[in-house]
Design a protein around this motif. Structure first.
Motif, PDB file in Angstrom:
ATOM      1  N   ARG A   1       7.400   0.719  -5.818  1.00 44.34           N
ATOM      2  CA  ARG A   1       6.959   0.823  -4.422  1.00 44.34           C
ATOM      3  C   ARG A   1       5.434   0.912  -4.355  1.00 44.34           C
ATOM      4  O   ARG A   1       4.809   1.628  -5.131  1.00 44.34           O
ATOM      5  N   PRO A   2       4.849   0.189  -3.412  1.00 37.63           N
ATOM      6  CA  PRO A   2       3.385   0.194  -3.282  1.00 37.63           C
ATOM      7  C   PRO A   2       2.791   1.603  -3.118  1.00 37.63           C
ATOM      8  O   PRO A   2       1.729   1.890  -3.665  1.00 37.63           O
ATOM      9  N   VAL A   3       3.472   2.467  -2.414  1.00 50.65           N
ATOM     10  CA  VAL A   3       2.945   3.818  -2.197  1.00 50.65           C
ATOM     11  C   VAL A   3       2.869   4.598  -3.509  1.00 50.65           C
ATOM     12  O   VAL A   3       1.954   5.394  -3.715  1.00 50.65           O
ATOM     13  N   VAL A   4       3.804   4.365  -4.404  1.00 48.51           N
ATOM     14  CA  VAL A   4       3.818   5.041  -5.706  1.00 48.51           C
ATOM     15  C   VAL A   4       2.591   4.630  -6.513  1.00 48.51           C
ATOM     16  O   VAL A   4       1.912   5.466  -7.110  1.00 48.51           O
ATOM     17  N   LYS A   5       2.311   3.346  -6.504  1.00 52.47           N
ATOM     18  CA  LYS A   5       1.155   2.837  -7.248  1.00 52.47           C
ATOM     19  C   LYS A   5      -0.162   3.244  -6.586  1.00 52.47           C
ATOM     20  O   LYS A   5      -1.102   3.657  -7.257  1.00 52.47           O
ATOM     21  N   ARG A   6      -0.230   3.154  -5.267  1.00 52.27           N
ATOM     22  CA  ARG A   6      -1.466   3.467  -4.542  1.00 52.27           C
ATOM     23  C   ARG A   6      -1.927   4.902  -4.782  1.00 52.27           C
ATOM     24  O   ARG A   6      -3.110   5.167  -4.951  1.00 52.27           O
ATOM     25  N   TYR A   7      -0.983   5.840  -4.777  1.00 53.96           N
ATOM     26  CA  TYR A   7      -1.345   7.255  -4.915  1.00 53.96           C
ATOM     27  C   TYR A   7      -0.996   7.841  -6.290  1.00 53.96           C
ATOM     28  O   TYR A   7      -1.121   9.039  -6.491  1.00 53.96           O
TER      29      TYR A   7
ATOM     30  N   GLU B   1      10.291   6.194 -14.505  1.00 52.45           N
ATOM     31  CA  GLU B   1      11.518   5.856 -15.232  1.00 52.45           C
ATOM     32  C   GLU B   1      12.680   5.508 -14.302  1.00 52.45           C
ATOM     33  O   GLU B   1      13.804   5.349 -14.754  1.00 52.45           O
ATOM     34  N   ASP B   2      12.405   5.404 -13.024  1.00 51.28           N
ATOM     35  CA  ASP B   2      13.456   5.120 -12.052  1.00 51.28           C
ATOM     36  C   ASP B   2      13.129   3.812 -11.329  1.00 51.28           C
ATOM     37  O   ASP B   2      12.276   3.774 -10.447  1.00 51.28           O
ATOM     38  N   GLY B   3      13.793   2.747 -11.732  1.00 47.66           N
ATOM     39  CA  GLY B   3      13.534   1.413 -11.192  1.00 47.66           C
ATOM     40  C   GLY B   3      13.705   1.283  -9.687  1.00 47.66           C
ATOM     41  O   GLY B   3      13.146   0.381  -9.073  1.00 47.66           O
ATOM     42  N   ARG B   4      14.481   2.177  -9.073  1.00 48.48           N
ATOM     43  CA  ARG B   4      14.660   2.100  -7.615  1.00 48.48           C
ATOM     44  C   ARG B   4      13.369   2.437  -6.876  1.00 48.48           C
ATOM     45  O   ARG B   4      13.178   2.004  -5.740  1.00 48.48           O
ATOM     46  N   TYR B   5      12.481   3.215  -7.499  1.00 50.98           N
ATOM     47  CA  TYR B   5      11.305   3.721  -6.799  1.00 50.98           C
ATOM     48  C   TYR B   5       9.972   3.352  -7.448  1.00 50.98           C
ATOM     49  O   TYR B   5       8.947   3.353  -6.789  1.00 50.98           O
ATOM     50  N   SER B   6       9.969   3.020  -8.722  1.00 50.20           N
ATOM     51  CA  SER B   6       8.711   2.873  -9.466  1.00 50.20           C
ATOM     52  C   SER B   6       7.822   1.724  -9.000  1.00 50.20           C
ATOM     53  O   SER B   6       6.611   1.769  -9.199  1.00 50.20           O
TER      54      SER B   6
END
Length: 168
Positions: free
Chosen positions: A102-108, A95-100
């Protein structure tokens, strides 16, 4: 000291005893961080100018982040600690567009993050102490920021004591 500790003390060099103590201390801190935050992964990362390098990880949920792994620093959530060196808590990353994105967020599949910068006693930013989880997390303990920061300071002292004289 018991007889086992005395025997071990005599056969291990000072550097070996120091490395073991460092490993045991950081491992215990990471386990405590998961208990305090309710999150299921905790790690310590070193920053270089371009990289995020895992120094230690406690990963009972098998996120797949292991000691020695290296990521581009700018894609990590911990990179925010270089811009604003204070504890950061993100309870629901999706729910936070600043971080959602990021490739690392999706990868893990990271949904929540808690992190604090690790400073060495001489003031240099060394890296980060962080906790991650694939579940959203409420950070409602008012002491959590101070506690995470204190553990990061302790880790900085532990690592500083083991650095070579040239600072590496």
């Amino acid at each position: 000291m018991d007889s086992h500790e005395i025997a071990l003390h005599s056969v291990l060099s000072t550097d070996e005893r120091s490395a073991i103590a460092e490993l045991e201390a950081t491992s215990a801190i990471l386990q405590l961080i998961t208990r305090l935050t309710g999150m299921r992964f905790a790690g310590i990362a070193k920053f270089t100018e371009t990289d995020w390098i895992v120094c230690s990880a406690y990963d009972p949920i098998h996120l797949g982040i292991e000691c020695g792994d290296t990521l581009e620093l700018e894609i990590t959530l911990c990179s925010e600690l270089r811009k604003d060196p204070k504890a950061l808590f993100i309870p629901k990353i999706s729910e936070d567009g600043r971080y959602s994105n990021r490739p690392v967020v999706k990868r893990y599949a990271i949904e929540s993050y808690a992190g604090a910068p690790i400073f060495l006693p001489d003031g240099r930013l060394y890296g980060a102490l962080c906790a991650l989880d694939s579940r959203p997390m409420l950070f409602d303990d008012p002491c959590l920021e101070g506690t995470l920061t204190l553990f990061a300071r302790l880790i900085g002292c532990i690592f500083f004591a083991s650095l070579s004289p040239d600072g590496n």
